[in-house]
Design a protein around this motif. Structure first.
Motif, PDB file in Angstrom:
ATOM      1  N   THR A  12       0.854  -1.176   0.000  1.00 27.79           N
ATOM      2  CA  THR A  12       0.000   0.000   0.000  1.00 27.79           C
ATOM      3  C   THR A  12       0.887   1.221   0.000  1.00 27.79           C
ATOM      4  O   THR A  12       1.951   1.228   0.615  1.00 27.79           O
ATOM      5  CB  THR A  12      -0.953  -0.007   1.215  1.00 27.79           C
ATOM      6  OG1 THR A  12      -1.735   1.175   1.199  1.00 27.79           O
ATOM      7  CG2 THR A  12      -0.186  -0.065   2.523  1.00 27.79           C
ATOM      8  N   HIS A  13       0.454   2.253  -0.713  1.00 32.42           N
ATOM      9  CA  HIS A  13       1.346   3.389  -0.934  1.00 32.42           C
ATOM     10  C   HIS A  13       0.808   4.690  -0.377  1.00 32.42           C
ATOM     11  O   HIS A  13       1.561   5.637  -0.219  1.00 32.42           O
ATOM     12  CB  HIS A  13       1.616   3.555  -2.419  1.00 32.42           C
ATOM     13  CG  HIS A  13       0.383   3.914  -3.207  1.00 32.42           C
ATOM     14  ND1 HIS A  13      -0.708   3.091  -3.275  1.00 32.42           N
ATOM     15  CD2 HIS A  13       0.085   4.995  -3.950  1.00 32.42           C
ATOM     16  CE1 HIS A  13      -1.622   3.656  -4.034  1.00 32.42           C
ATOM     17  NE2 HIS A  13      -1.188   4.810  -4.447  1.00 32.42           N
ATOM     18  N   ALA A  14      -0.498   4.741  -0.135  1.00 33.88           N
ATOM     19  CA  ALA A  14      -1.090   5.999   0.304  1.00 33.88           C
ATOM     20  C   ALA A  14      -1.689   5.826   1.692  1.00 33.88           C
ATOM     21  O   ALA A  14      -2.268   4.786   2.010  1.00 33.88           O
ATOM     22  CB  ALA A  14      -2.169   6.451  -0.677  1.00 33.88           C
ATOM     23  N   CYS A  15      -1.544   6.843   2.488  1.00 34.85           N
ATOM     24  CA  CYS A  15      -2.087   6.832   3.840  1.00 34.85           C
ATOM     25  C   CYS A  15      -3.600   6.637   3.795  1.00 34.85           C
ATOM     26  O   CYS A  15      -4.298   7.290   3.023  1.00 34.85           O
ATOM     27  CB  CYS A  15      -1.753   8.160   4.517  1.00 34.85           C
ATOM     28  SG  CYS A  15      -2.531   8.402   6.123  1.00 34.85           S
ATOM     29  N   GLY A  16      -4.097   5.733   4.613  1.00 37.54           N
ATOM     30  CA  GLY A  16      -5.525   5.453   4.630  1.00 37.54           C
ATOM     31  C   GLY A  16      -6.347   6.617   5.131  1.00 37.54           C
ATOM     32  O   GLY A  16      -7.543   6.699   4.881  1.00 37.54           O
ATOM     33  N   PHE A  17      -5.699   7.551   5.819  1.00 40.43           N
ATOM     34  CA  PHE A  17      -6.452   8.705   6.314  1.00 40.43           C
ATOM     35  C   PHE A  17      -6.373   9.896   5.349  1.00 40.43           C
ATOM     36  O   PHE A  17      -7.386  10.358   4.851  1.00 40.43           O
ATOM     37  CB  PHE A  17      -5.955   9.137   7.699  1.00 40.43           C
ATOM     38  CG  PHE A  17      -6.742  10.309   8.239  1.00 40.43           C
ATOM     39  CD1 PHE A  17      -8.022  10.127   8.744  1.00 40.43           C
ATOM     40  CD2 PHE A  17      -6.220  11.594   8.182  1.00 40.43           C
ATOM     41  CE1 PHE A  17      -8.770  11.205   9.193  1.00 40.43           C
ATOM     42  CE2 PHE A  17      -6.967  12.674   8.633  1.00 40.43           C
ATOM     43  CZ  PHE A  17      -8.242  12.478   9.141  1.00 40.43           C
ATOM     44  N   CYS A  18      -5.151  10.364   5.065  1.00 43.02           N
ATOM     45  CA  CYS A  18      -5.034  11.634   4.319  1.00 43.02           C
ATOM     46  C   CYS A  18      -4.473  11.460   2.915  1.00 43.02           C
ATOM     47  O   CYS A  18      -4.260  12.443   2.223  1.00 43.02           O
ATOM     48  CB  CYS A  18      -4.183  12.625   5.106  1.00 43.02           C
ATOM     49  SG  CYS A  18      -2.419  12.260   5.046  1.00 43.02           S
ATOM     50  N   PHE A  19      -4.217  10.214   2.506  1.00 36.69           N
ATOM     51  CA  PHE A  19      -3.726   9.898   1.165  1.00 36.69           C
ATOM     52  C   PHE A  19      -2.268  10.309   0.952  1.00 36.69           C
ATOM     53  O   PHE A  19      -1.753  10.262  -0.153  1.00 36.69           O
ATOM     54  CB  PHE A  19      -4.593  10.550   0.068  1.00 36.69           C
ATOM     55  CG  PHE A  19      -5.989  10.053  -0.007  1.00 36.69           C
ATOM     56  CD1 PHE A  19      -6.403   9.266  -1.068  1.00 36.69           C
ATOM     57  CD2 PHE A  19      -6.914  10.357   0.980  1.00 36.69           C
ATOM     58  CE1 PHE A  19      -7.703   8.799  -1.152  1.00 36.69           C
ATOM     59  CE2 PHE A  19      -8.215   9.892   0.906  1.00 36.69           C
ATOM     60  CZ  PHE A  19      -8.615   9.116  -0.146  1.00 36.69           C
ATOM     61  N   GLY A  20      -1.590  10.750   1.990  1.00 39.91           N
ATOM     62  CA  GLY A  20      -0.184  11.108   1.866  1.00 39.91           C
ATOM     63  C   GLY A  20       0.653   9.875   1.558  1.00 39.91           C
ATOM     64  O   GLY A  20       0.199   8.741   1.716  1.00 39.91           O
ATOM     65  N   PRO A  21       1.884  10.085   1.091  1.00 42.41           N
ATOM     66  CA  PRO A  21       2.742   8.950   0.730  1.00 42.41           C
ATOM     67  C   PRO A  21       3.262   8.202   1.953  1.00 42.41           C
ATOM     68  O   PRO A  21       3.641   8.816   2.955  1.00 42.41           O
ATOM     69  CB  PRO A  21       3.904   9.609  -0.012  1.00 42.41           C
ATOM     70  CG  PRO A  21       3.924  11.013   0.466  1.00 42.41           C
ATOM     71  CD  PRO A  21       2.511  11.372   0.819  1.00 42.41           C
ATOM     72  N   LEU A  22       3.271   6.885   1.850  1.00 42.66           N
ATOM     73  CA  LEU A  22       3.809   6.070   2.935  1.00 42.66           C
ATOM     74  C   LEU A  22       5.297   5.837   2.707  1.00 42.66           C
ATOM     75  O   LEU A  22       5.741   5.633   1.589  1.00 42.66           O
ATOM     76  CB  LEU A  22       3.065   4.735   3.012  1.00 42.66           C
ATOM     77  CG  LEU A  22       1.584   4.846   3.377  1.00 42.66           C
ATOM     78  CD1 LEU A  22       0.910   3.468   3.266  1.00 42.66           C
ATOM     79  CD2 LEU A  22       1.400   5.425   4.773  1.00 42.66           C
ATOM     80  N   GLU A  23       6.040   5.874   3.803  1.00 48.16           N
ATOM     81  CA  GLU A  23       7.492   5.750   3.753  1.00 48.16           C
ATOM     82  C   GLU A  23       7.916   4.596   4.663  1.00 48.16           C
ATOM     83  O   GLU A  23       7.323   4.390   5.722  1.00 48.16           O
ATOM     84  CB  GLU A  23       8.079   7.074   4.275  1.00 48.16           C
ATOM     85  CG  GLU A  23       9.566   7.121   4.354  1.00 48.16           C
ATOM     86  CD  GLU A  23      10.170   8.091   3.353  1.00 48.16           C
ATOM     87  OE1 GLU A  23       9.446   8.539   2.442  1.00 48.16           O
ATOM     88  OE2 GLU A  23      11.352   8.383   3.488  1.00 48.16           O
TER      89      GLU A  23
END
Lengths: 91, 421
Positions: free
Chosen positions: B21-32
């Motif tokens: 998964t690449h996008a934060c489930g809350f704010c859609f920000g990028p996951l690192e």
């Protein structure tokens, strides 16, 4: 004016699992308001604290990126499809 | 052994377990990817790295290697998807330096990766992680270089490949992708259209889209450019690095690599500026930099530098931050300057780079002329792809010097005419 909103996977927890939701609204802003009324919690996920679209959320009306159009004021024709897509991809 | 702990949103800080998964489930920000740096301290040493293979995998400790029950081995018994990418030469470029006014210029020659571009780094890391997570199909949206790399790495590891590219791509890139036997989909639209489609496909199909759902792992592969630059300079950071920007991710990860090396005390902390290069025909990040603003406005690309033609750059904001934090700069250059840059690099250093390399060299020249890079600065230019991929771009401006009959007199006449010009 009814639009079909395509819900991305991360937001489906708020829409009860629905991948598409039909809501009223003649602009993107109105569509978001209707969406929030039907599924409370959606708006804070899409909009930032100042009420603008979050910088990693892309919204399309049919195939038009609303940043190339009128942002939240972009018109949503009757029967249009509004897609909400996480922006973090590519490169 | 893995040092990977979790994924974390760069925007809101929320953490999630490691997954595709690449996008934060809350704010859609990028996951690192989050690592346990404390556990690395004293264990990950220069000696340990130097004892590793002559590929990017010498830095495996600092990459998202995922242990787990889903780890699979391919037919050769290898758990990594590895064609030998990385640890490319870092070479001095005195003749190019002399031409543009630098005394200590180096080239990071990533044209020498297995499929001719730095993308082999990110693909090797992404598909290794993807296999650990149980995927058997590799997919991507690509401006061409990534398509080739995904198709090649998938072929060698027995994964199925589905790659999507804009239909107007350079012929050489189409052919050099198709030859590996992927499902190659030409999409009528630009890269951003293809990317958007892949975002939706990633939701619908259980495939590892290297730059969508496995992007957190994929992007980490670019750190190895930074690790290698430091190691090859004798475990020392340069004064300045100039890198091309499409999504901006490579530049961001080079800066991250330097920070990690400093944090782990593998290099001395010293100022190292990172500067970004774009083509003027697709310059959403440099435009924001020049405006001094914090808003990136997407553009519709129109440039010969197709490998950099991303109008809606996912890492643009972080590239702006990395450049600002390091004291670097950004510039963009015209198509004519790009071609001049390709020819200058080839004719001074014998390195034939693709259009993105022309962008980097032309911007480097501009930054030197503007006084943003000083003559004595130890400067590294990242040459990200091989020129044989984009011969279309230079075809109108290069060709035979003269054409003659197989006859000595003809040759002498033609040569004297040419030398008298």
């Amino acid at each position: 004016m009814t639009a079909t909103v395509r819900i991305p996977t991360p937001l489906r927890g708020v829409t009860g699992g629905a991948a598409t939701v039909a809501v009223d609204g003649s602009t993107v802003g109105e569509v978001v308001t209707s969406l929030e009324a039907a599924h409370p919690g959606v708006a804070e996920r899409i909009l930032d604290d100042s009420g603008g679209v979050r910088r990693f959320v892309n919204v399309f009306v049919d195939d038009e990126d609303i940043r190339f159009a009128g942002g939240l004021n972009t018109a949503v024709p009757d029967g249009a499809t509004v897609s909400i897509i996480p922006a973090v991809a590519g490169g | 052994m893995t040092y990977v702990q979790a994924l974390q949103c760069r925007e809101c800080g929320r953490r999630v377990d490691v997954a595709a998964t690449h996008a934060c489930g809350f704010c859609f920000g990028p996951l690192e990817v989050v690592y346990d740096y404390d556990a690395m301290r004293g264990v990950v040493t220069r000696e340990r790295i130097a004892a590793g293979p002559p590929t990017l995998w010498r830095y495996a400790d600092l990459l998202p290697v995922l242990d787990g029950p889903n780890n699979q081995q391919d037919a050769r018994g290898a758990s990594r998807v590895d064609l030998g990418a990385g640890f490319t030469p870092l070479v001095p470029a005195p003749r190019l330096g002399q031409a543009i006014g630098l005394d200590d210029l180096w080239l990071k020659n990533d044209t020498l990766n297995p499929t001719g571009a730095f993308k082999d780094r990110v693909v090797s890391v992404a598909l290794t992680a993807a296999r650990s997570l149980g995927f058997d199909t590799a997919a991507c949206a690509s401006t061409g270089n990534l398509a080739q790399s995904v198709a090649a790495h998938a072929a060698a590891s027995g994964m199925r490949a589905v790659v999507l590219v804009p239909s107007d791509l350079e012929q050489a890139k189409i052919l050099a992708t198709a030859v590996y036997g992927p499902t190659l989909v030409a999409v009528k639209g630009n890269y951003d259209d293809v990317n958007r489609l892949c975002g939706e496909l990633a939701d619908a199909y259980g495939w590892a889209f290297v730059n969508v759902n496995v992007r957190p792992f994929y992007a980490e592969g670019s750190k190895t450019i930074g690790f290698e630059i430091a190691e090859q300079l004798g475990w020392r950071l340069p004064d300045h690095v100039v890198a091309p920007m499409a999504s901006g991710a490579m530049l961001v990860k080079i800066a991250k690599a330097f920070r990690e090396l400093v944090d782990l005390e593998l290099v001395e902390d010293r100022p190292c500026r990172v500067s970004g290069a774009q083509a003027s025909g697709c310059s959403p990040i440099t435009a924001a930099y020049k405006d001094g603003g914090d808003t990136i406005r997407p553009v519709r690309p129109d440039t010969i530098a197709k490998s950099l033609a991303i109008g809606d750059p996912a890492d643009g904001y972080y590239a702006l931050e990395a450049v600002a934090a390091s004291g670097g700069a950004m510039e963009d250059v015209s198509d004519a300057e790009i071609i001049d840059g390709i020819k200058l690099l080839a004719s001074t250093e014998g390195v034939f780079g693709e259009t993105a390399a022309g962008v980097t060299i032309a911007v480097l020249r501009k930054l030197v002329a503007q006084g943003r890079i000083a003559r004595g600065d130890r400067t590294v230019a990242v040459i990200s792809g091989n020129g044989l991929k984009t011969t279309d771009a230079i075809a109108p401006t290069v060709g035979p010097t003269f054409e003659i009959s197989p006859n000595l007199d003809d040759f002498r006449t033609a040569l004297s005419l040419q030398e008298s010009v």
